[in-house]
Design a protein around this motif. Sequence first.
Motif, PDB file in Angstrom:
ATOM      1  N   CYS A  98       0.676  -1.188   0.054  1.00  0.00           N
ATOM      2  CA  CYS A  98      -0.026  -0.082  -0.051  1.00  0.00           C
ATOM      3  C   CYS A  98       0.631   1.398   0.123  1.00  0.00           C
ATOM      4  N   GLY A  99       2.237   1.282   0.077  1.00  0.00           N
ATOM      5  CA  GLY A  99       2.990   2.309   0.059  1.00  0.00           C
ATOM      6  C   GLY A  99       3.580   2.783   1.503  1.00  0.00           C
ATOM      7  N   HIS A 100       3.028   2.327   2.758  1.00  0.00           N
ATOM      8  CA  HIS A 100       3.431   2.737   3.951  1.00  0.00           C
ATOM      9  C   HIS A 100       4.627   1.973   4.516  1.00  0.00           C
ATOM     10  N   ASN A 101       5.392   2.744   5.135  1.00  0.00           N
ATOM     11  CA  ASN A 101       6.629   2.158   5.568  1.00  0.00           C
ATOM     12  C   ASN A 101       6.663   1.860   7.268  1.00  0.00           C
ATOM     13  N   PHE A 102       7.416   0.786   7.608  1.00  0.00           N
ATOM     14  CA  PHE A 102       7.412   0.526   8.947  1.00  0.00           C
ATOM     15  C   PHE A 102       8.572  -0.001   9.312  1.00  0.00           C
ATOM     16  N   CYS A 103       8.975  -0.165  10.805  1.00  0.00           N
ATOM     17  CA  CYS A 103      10.257  -0.951  10.751  1.00  0.00           C
ATOM     18  C   CYS A 103       9.938  -2.465  10.659  1.00  0.00           C
ATOM     19  N   LYS A 104      10.807  -3.161  10.237  1.00  0.00           N
ATOM     20  CA  LYS A 104      10.699  -4.556   9.746  1.00  0.00           C
ATOM     21  C   LYS A 104      10.070  -5.325  10.934  1.00  0.00           C
ATOM     22  N   THR A 105      10.638  -5.264  12.263  1.00  0.00           N
ATOM     23  CA  THR A 105      10.465  -5.940  13.333  1.00  0.00           C
ATOM     24  C   THR A 105       8.992  -5.398  13.759  1.00  0.00           C
ATOM     25  N   CYS A 106       8.644  -4.182  13.736  1.00  0.00           N
ATOM     26  CA  CYS A 106       7.327  -3.498  14.291  1.00  0.00           C
ATOM     27  C   CYS A 106       6.142  -4.237  13.364  1.00  0.00           C
ATOM     28  N   ILE A 107       6.138  -4.393  12.033  1.00  0.00           N
ATOM     29  CA  ILE A 107       5.099  -4.895  11.161  1.00  0.00           C
ATOM     30  C   ILE A 107       5.026  -6.360  11.199  1.00  0.00           C
ATOM     31  N   THR A 108       6.209  -6.845  11.543  1.00  0.00           N
ATOM     32  CA  THR A 108       6.280  -8.390  11.642  1.00  0.00           C
ATOM     33  C   THR A 108       5.473  -8.695  13.005  1.00  0.00           C
ATOM     34  N   GLN A 109       5.726  -8.299  13.994  1.00  0.00           N
ATOM     35  CA  GLN A 109       5.093  -8.284  15.368  1.00  0.00           C
ATOM     36  C   GLN A 109       3.679  -7.990  15.210  1.00  0.00           C
ATOM     37  N   HIS A 110       3.407  -6.789  14.542  1.00  0.00           N
ATOM     38  CA  HIS A 110       2.004  -6.501  14.429  1.00  0.00           C
ATOM     39  C   HIS A 110       1.022  -7.447  13.789  1.00  0.00           C
ATOM     40  N   ASN A 149       1.845 -10.748  13.493  1.00  0.00           N
ATOM     41  CA  ASN A 149       1.972 -11.795  14.180  1.00  0.00           C
ATOM     42  C   ASN A 149       0.952 -11.812  15.497  1.00  0.00           C
ATOM     43  N   VAL A 150       0.439 -10.531  16.021  1.00  0.00           N
ATOM     44  CA  VAL A 150      -0.440 -10.458  17.020  1.00  0.00           C
ATOM     45  C   VAL A 150      -2.099 -10.551  16.476  1.00  0.00           C
ATOM     46  N   ASN A 151      -1.815  -9.809  15.155  1.00  0.00           N
ATOM     47  CA  ASN A 151      -3.420  -9.520  14.652  1.00  0.00           C
ATOM     48  C   ASN A 151      -3.637 -10.752  13.762  1.00  0.00           C
ATOM     49  N   VAL A 152      -2.891 -11.559  13.196  1.00  0.00           N
ATOM     50  CA  VAL A 152      -2.832 -12.655  12.559  1.00  0.00           C
ATOM     51  C   VAL A 152      -3.121 -12.142  10.996  1.00  0.00           C
ATOM     52  N   GLN A 153      -4.383 -11.245  10.695  1.00  0.00           N
ATOM     53  CA  GLN A 153      -4.694 -10.912   9.496  1.00  0.00           C
ATOM     54  C   GLN A 153      -3.565  -9.900   8.943  1.00  0.00           C
ATOM     55  N   SER A 154      -3.172 -10.050   7.749  1.00  0.00           N
ATOM     56  CA  SER A 154      -2.073  -8.911   7.033  1.00  0.00           C
ATOM     57  C   SER A 154      -2.880  -7.849   6.765  1.00  0.00           C
ATOM     58  N   GLN A 155      -2.815  -6.706   7.530  1.00  0.00           N
ATOM     59  CA  GLN A 155      -3.291  -5.618   7.421  1.00  0.00           C
ATOM     60  C   GLN A 155      -2.594  -4.269   7.466  1.00  0.00           C
ATOM     61  N   CYS A 156      -2.934  -3.105   6.812  1.00  0.00           N
ATOM     62  CA  CYS A 156      -1.782  -2.181   7.266  1.00  0.00           C
ATOM     63  C   CYS A 156      -2.250  -1.345   8.177  1.00  0.00           C
ATOM     64  N   PRO A 157      -1.663  -1.186   9.384  1.00  0.00           N
ATOM     65  CA  PRO A 157      -2.011  -0.229  10.792  1.00  0.00           C
ATOM     66  C   PRO A 157      -2.432   1.194  10.314  1.00  0.00           C
TER      67      PRO A 157
END
Length: 547
Positions: free
Chosen positions: A30-42, A44-52
């Motif tokens: 979608c074009g948004h940037n995140f820390c690799k560890t942050c988006i991966t953990q996010h 993992n917790v929320n299961v569904q792959s969705q842009c925060p």
Amino acid sequence: MSAASCMLTEDQFLCSICLDVFTDPVAIPCGHNFCKTCITQHWNVNVQSQCPNCNKAFKTRPELLVNTFISEMAAQFRQSAQQKASSSSSEQQAAKPGEVPCDVCTGTKLKALKSCLVCLVSYCETHLEPHLTTSGLKKHQLIDPVVNLKGRMCTKHDKLLELFCKTDQMCVCMLCTISEHKNHDVVPLEEEYEGKKAELVKTEAEVQQMIQKRELKIQEIKHSVELSEEDADRAIADGVQVFTALKESVERSQTELIDTIKENQRKTEKQAEGFIKELEQEIAELKKRSTEVEQLSRSEDHLHLLQSFTSLKAAPPTKDWTEVNVSLLHEGTVVRAVNQLEETISEQMLKLLAEVELKRVQQSAVDVTLDPDTAHPNLILSDDRKQVKHGKVKKSFPDNPERFDTGPNVLAKQSFSSGRFYYEVQVKGKTDWYLGVARESINRKGSITPSPEIGYWLICLRNENEYKACEDPPYRVYPKSQLEKVGVFVDYEEGLVSFYDVDAAALIYSFTDCSFTEKLYPLFCPSSNRCGKNSAPLIISPVNHTE
């Protein structure tokens, strides 16, 4: 690269999940940037792959590749930010023991200014800046710094505790309302906060009221201690006075006993000296006769012996000393002295105790004045409202409910419904009078025979020398002497009305076990003038405390 970085804003280098400068930045489809560890953990917790940020969902989890360009820019920005933080940290205070430290600071932890309930992180002044400037972060709820922000997360669902279950009286998250707390009475924290805050305000008011009551009680107890101390000082002084007087009495009696014994001894010695002198005279006479007899008995002259015997026959006059004894004047002296001392001490004790009692009640002295609105029309009151006497002329006054219309009575202006009070009245020169107290509701119209049953507690003088307590029937009392000044003492709670002979410091009479339920007024009745025989006034006198 440096010029490019200056063209970019600070929020472009911050991960929207950790709110810190990118570490290994990755871009998602979608074009948004995140820390690799942050988006991966996010994910993992929320299961569904969705842009925060935009909530766009991906069917499959995108492959995450580090954006080298943004990574280099972020590293340069981080270095710049650290230099800036280092220069400003000298102006900010390091967190002291007991203060909340900044969770972002590395090395020396600075004092946190705010905690974010969304990020669950506490920030110092430097690291708080993005929350004050970045549009996405401005919506986060900031509070004064607190320790253990994780305690604000639901331990079961790892969601913010933002609701309150009134059924179970506990804080819950959104997911709790669809599981354990389903169909419970759940309200937002803010709503319950306002309700509980109102209760706390009420509780605080109640606590303050309880504190005030206890502070007043402390003052009351301290005042009682002060009064007790004053009573103790008076009791000590009274005790010293009584025992000093008793000691002086004993010492005086001892001195008198010794003087009596010595005087009796002098009398005994004088009597003995008289007897001895008289006996010595008789012995001298007898010795003279013995010499004459002896000389005559040796004479061989018959004529001389016979002629001299006749004159020698008459013996010199002597006393029969058989029943003569020296008087023992000391016998019973000590016993009589002790008996006399006992009688004296008993009288002194009664007198001293009466003086102490009078001095005690005089401590409750009050200022009393007469109330003209209650005075019988024949009574004459002085301008200072301290004297009253009976006059021949009946004045014209409004017949108000408070005024006596038959008995020549007048009440005091002051009333008393608690505690103790005392006043003194001069009755010198009068042949008839009534004194005491009456309750507020007494009947003031028509003829009255006073007694406690109808609300009068009085003593009186009738016919010059008949003193009576106005009981039912009247009770005769006998003062030691003609009364000139009478003291009236009332203890409301104790139900006691006592009358004292002030000059003799003696109790005249007491009404006991009285039941007072309304105001009491001092009452004065000078009685009829009796053609000038009883014209002297009743005078409310200032109390001169007995020394």
